[in-house]
Motif scaffolding. Structure first.
Motif, PDB file in Angstrom:
ATOM      1  N   LEU A 157       8.989   7.451  -9.614  1.00  0.00           N
ATOM      2  CA  LEU A 157       7.790   8.293  -9.783  1.00  0.00           C
ATOM      3  C   LEU A 157       7.077   8.810  -8.458  1.00  0.00           C
ATOM      4  N   GLY A 158       7.465   8.110  -7.408  1.00  0.00           N
ATOM      5  CA  GLY A 158       7.204   8.595  -5.944  1.00  0.00           C
ATOM      6  C   GLY A 158       5.762   8.440  -5.470  1.00  0.00           C
ATOM      7  N   ILE A 159       5.526   9.199  -4.292  1.00  0.00           N
ATOM      8  CA  ILE A 159       4.142   9.014  -3.869  1.00  0.00           C
ATOM      9  C   ILE A 159       3.138   9.821  -4.590  1.00  0.00           C
ATOM     10  N   ARG A 160       2.052   8.678  -5.283  1.00  0.00           N
ATOM     11  CA  ARG A 160       0.872   9.258  -5.765  1.00  0.00           C
ATOM     12  C   ARG A 160      -0.224   8.173  -5.728  1.00  0.00           C
ATOM     13  N   PRO A 161      -1.460   8.740  -6.364  1.00  0.00           N
ATOM     14  CA  PRO A 161      -2.796   7.754  -5.947  1.00  0.00           C
ATOM     15  C   PRO A 161      -2.315   6.252  -5.947  1.00  0.00           C
ATOM     16  N   VAL A 162      -1.494   5.763  -7.075  1.00  0.00           N
ATOM     17  CA  VAL A 162      -1.321   4.100  -7.156  1.00  0.00           C
ATOM     18  C   VAL A 162      -0.454   3.801  -6.176  1.00  0.00           C
ATOM     19  N   ILE A 163       0.478   4.467  -5.587  1.00  0.00           N
ATOM     20  CA  ILE A 163       1.215   3.993  -4.606  1.00  0.00           C
ATOM     21  C   ILE A 163       0.336   4.253  -3.057  1.00  0.00           C
ATOM     22  N   ARG A 164      -0.356   4.996  -2.962  1.00  0.00           N
ATOM     23  CA  ARG A 164      -1.196   5.164  -1.566  1.00  0.00           C
ATOM     24  C   ARG A 164      -2.282   3.944  -1.684  1.00  0.00           C
ATOM     25  N   GLU A 165      -2.781   3.584  -2.884  1.00  0.00           N
ATOM     26  CA  GLU A 165      -3.713   2.367  -3.028  1.00  0.00           C
ATOM     27  C   GLU A 165      -3.041   1.264  -2.630  1.00  0.00           C
ATOM     28  N   MET A 166      -1.750   0.994  -3.192  1.00  0.00           N
ATOM     29  CA  MET A 166      -1.075  -0.588  -3.077  1.00  0.00           C
ATOM     30  C   MET A 166      -0.691  -0.238  -1.361  1.00  0.00           C
ATOM     31  N   ALA A 167      -0.599   0.799  -0.886  1.00  0.00           N
ATOM     32  CA  ALA A 167      -0.158   0.685   0.652  1.00  0.00           C
ATOM     33  C   ALA A 167      -1.578   0.201   1.387  1.00  0.00           C
ATOM     34  N   ARG A 168      -2.606   1.053   1.010  1.00  0.00           N
ATOM     35  CA  ARG A 168      -3.831   0.921   1.648  1.00  0.00           C
ATOM     36  C   ARG A 168      -4.175  -0.968   1.583  1.00  0.00           C
ATOM     37  N   GLU A 169      -3.959  -1.194   0.496  1.00  0.00           N
ATOM     38  CA  GLU A 169      -4.143  -2.635   0.109  1.00  0.00           C
ATOM     39  C   GLU A 169      -3.207  -3.557   1.238  1.00  0.00           C
ATOM     40  N   LEU A 170      -2.046  -3.334   1.176  1.00  0.00           N
ATOM     41  CA  LEU A 170      -1.143  -4.111   2.074  1.00  0.00           C
ATOM     42  C   LEU A 170      -1.637  -3.840   3.552  1.00  0.00           C
ATOM     43  N   ALA A 171      -1.838  -2.741   3.983  1.00  0.00           N
ATOM     44  CA  ALA A 171      -2.457  -2.355   5.404  1.00  0.00           C
ATOM     45  C   ALA A 171      -3.792  -3.217   5.772  1.00  0.00           C
ATOM     46  N   GLY A 172      -4.546  -3.450   4.586  1.00  0.00           N
ATOM     47  CA  GLY A 172      -5.869  -4.440   4.962  1.00  0.00           C
ATOM     48  C   GLY A 172      -5.470  -5.547   5.271  1.00  0.00           C
ATOM     49  N   HIS A 173      -4.278  -6.160   5.064  1.00  0.00           N
ATOM     50  CA  HIS A 173      -3.753  -7.481   5.479  1.00  0.00           C
ATOM     51  C   HIS A 173      -3.393  -7.421   6.799  1.00  0.00           C
ATOM     52  N   GLY A 174      -3.352  -6.418   7.875  1.00  0.00           N
ATOM     53  CA  GLY A 174      -2.883  -6.206   8.718  1.00  0.00           C
ATOM     54  C   GLY A 174      -1.430  -5.482   9.159  1.00  0.00           C
ATOM     55  N   TYR A 175      -1.142  -4.887   8.495  1.00  0.00           N
ATOM     56  CA  TYR A 175       0.146  -4.171   8.669  1.00  0.00           C
ATOM     57  C   TYR A 175       0.091  -2.632   8.769  1.00  0.00           C
ATOM     58  N   TYR A 176       1.139  -2.031   9.544  1.00  0.00           N
ATOM     59  CA  TYR A 176       1.172  -0.647   9.412  1.00  0.00           C
ATOM     60  C   TYR A 176       2.041  -0.546   8.310  1.00  0.00           C
ATOM     61  N   VAL A 177       1.758   0.418   7.322  1.00  0.00           N
ATOM     62  CA  VAL A 177       2.620   0.627   5.953  1.00  0.00           C
ATOM     63  C   VAL A 177       2.947   1.954   5.930  1.00  0.00           C
ATOM     64  N   LEU A 178       4.482   2.214   5.905  1.00  0.00           N
ATOM     65  CA  LEU A 178       4.734   3.466   6.012  1.00  0.00           C
ATOM     66  C   LEU A 178       5.705   3.886   4.475  1.00  0.00           C
ATOM     67  N   VAL A 179       5.266   4.761   3.732  1.00  0.00           N
ATOM     68  CA  VAL A 179       5.940   5.236   2.319  1.00  0.00           C
ATOM     69  C   VAL A 179       6.463   6.609   2.670  1.00  0.00           C
ATOM     70  N   PRO A 180       7.719   6.408   2.341  1.00  0.00           N
ATOM     71  CA  PRO A 180       8.430   8.058   2.602  1.00  0.00           C
ATOM     72  C   PRO A 180       8.583   8.618   1.124  1.00  0.00           C
ATOM     73  N   HIS A 215       2.532 -10.596  -7.662  1.00  0.00           N
ATOM     74  CA  HIS A 215       3.222  -9.940  -6.645  1.00  0.00           C
ATOM     75  C   HIS A 215       2.671 -10.109  -5.391  1.00  0.00           C
ATOM     76  N   TRP A 216       1.026  -9.739  -5.302  1.00  0.00           N
ATOM     77  CA  TRP A 216       0.588  -9.877  -4.101  1.00  0.00           C
ATOM     78  C   TRP A 216       0.597 -11.382  -3.378  1.00  0.00           C
ATOM     79  N   ASP A 217       0.613 -12.270  -4.471  1.00  0.00           N
ATOM     80  CA  ASP A 217       0.623 -13.872  -4.152  1.00  0.00           C
ATOM     81  C   ASP A 217       2.056 -14.142  -3.522  1.00  0.00           C
ATOM     82  N   ARG A 218       3.153 -13.451  -3.746  1.00  0.00           N
ATOM     83  CA  ARG A 218       4.285 -13.621  -3.327  1.00  0.00           C
ATOM     84  C   ARG A 218       4.644 -12.861  -1.941  1.00  0.00           C
ATOM     85  N   LEU A 219       4.262 -11.618  -2.124  1.00  0.00           N
ATOM     86  CA  LEU A 219       4.575 -10.673  -0.827  1.00  0.00           C
ATOM     87  C   LEU A 219       4.009 -11.044   0.323  1.00  0.00           C
TER      88      LEU A 219
END
Length: 247
Positions: A38-61, A232-236
């Motif tokens: 379904l591609g890049i959309r609000p839920v995907i951006r939210e998940m990318a921001r969540e992961l980035a908050g743990h200290g990562y640069y997250v790129l979603v193509p 998923h977060w607890d494993r990732l």
């Protein structure tokens, strides 16, 4: 937290992408995140921001940039039983056109772009993905074993390429399967195939997430499971942190 919309040069044109990273003025380990079909959309951006908050640069193509910028198709705010047939009638041809050859061409471009960003620290990266994006994540790890330290796939058709795919992966692996996608018997068969990683000394986990159906990480669909997303977060995060040196 800074976010950007970027253009990634590929042999077939420019792929638009979303990036999120901490605003610390420092360099951070890179993560390539493949969205679901379904591609890049609000839920995907939210998940990318969540992961980035743990200290990562997250790129979603945008996986389907050859067909236009995201959103390639118009999506409702919530994808439920009434809208799902219409949405997937548009999505499936895009997935079908995204051949393995195209995926590998793109993976090379995405990783080259990610590792060249001034905000990304030197060293290996991680790849994660959802649904078809999970299969793309595994293909990327197999094709770039020298650059990918860990890979995760969630509710993904990871068996589609057969055992040869797993034999090429040297990155640490986590596979999170939806209970609706994978019976215990099928999991046992998959894990037998995954034993090729034992021979190579590759660390992996592969498990069914209880009470989940396909797409459980996506909060804008009827498939969403809050407990599945948390698992998923607890494993990732424990997969990424040691492999990327983000302890």
């Amino acid at each position: 937290m800074p976010t950007h919309t970027l253009q990634i040069p590929t042999p077939d044109g420019l792929a638009d992408a979303f990036a999120a990273f901490p605003d610390h003025g420092e360099r951070h380990p890179g993560v390539l995140m493949y969205p679901d079909g379904l591609g890049i959309r609000p839920v995907i951006r939210e998940m990318a921001r969540e992961l980035a908050g743990h200290g990562y640069y997250v790129l979603v193509p945008n996986l389907f940039y050859r067909h236009g910028p995201a959103p390639v198709i118009e999506l409702p705010e919530h994808i439920g039983a009434e809208t799902r047939p219409r949405v997937f009638a548009q999505v499936m041809p895009l997935i079908g056109a995204h051949t393995a050859e195209r995926a590998l061409i793109d993976a090379d471009a995405y990783l080259g772009f990610l590792t060249s960003r001034p905000e990304v620290s030197a060293g290996p990266v991680a790849v994660t993905g959802y649904c078809i994006g999970g299969l793309l994540a595994m293909r990327t790890a197999a094709a770039h074993s020298d650059r990918v330290a860990s890979v995760a796939a969630f509710h993904a058709p990871v068996s589609a390429d057969g055992p040869d795919l797993f034999a090429k992966i040297t990155a640490a692996v986590h596979l999170g399967h939806a209970e609706g996608d994978m019976t215990p018997e099928a999991l046992g068969e998959l894990n037998q195939v995954l034993q090729v990683m034992d021979t190579a000394g590759t660390a992996y986990t592969s498990e069914i997430y209880p009470g989940t159906i396909h797409g459980f990480t996506m909060s804008d669909t009827d498939a969403f499971s809050a407990s599945g997303l948390q698992r998923h977060w607890d494993r990732l995060l424990p997969l990424l942190d040691p492999t990327l040196g983000n302890n």
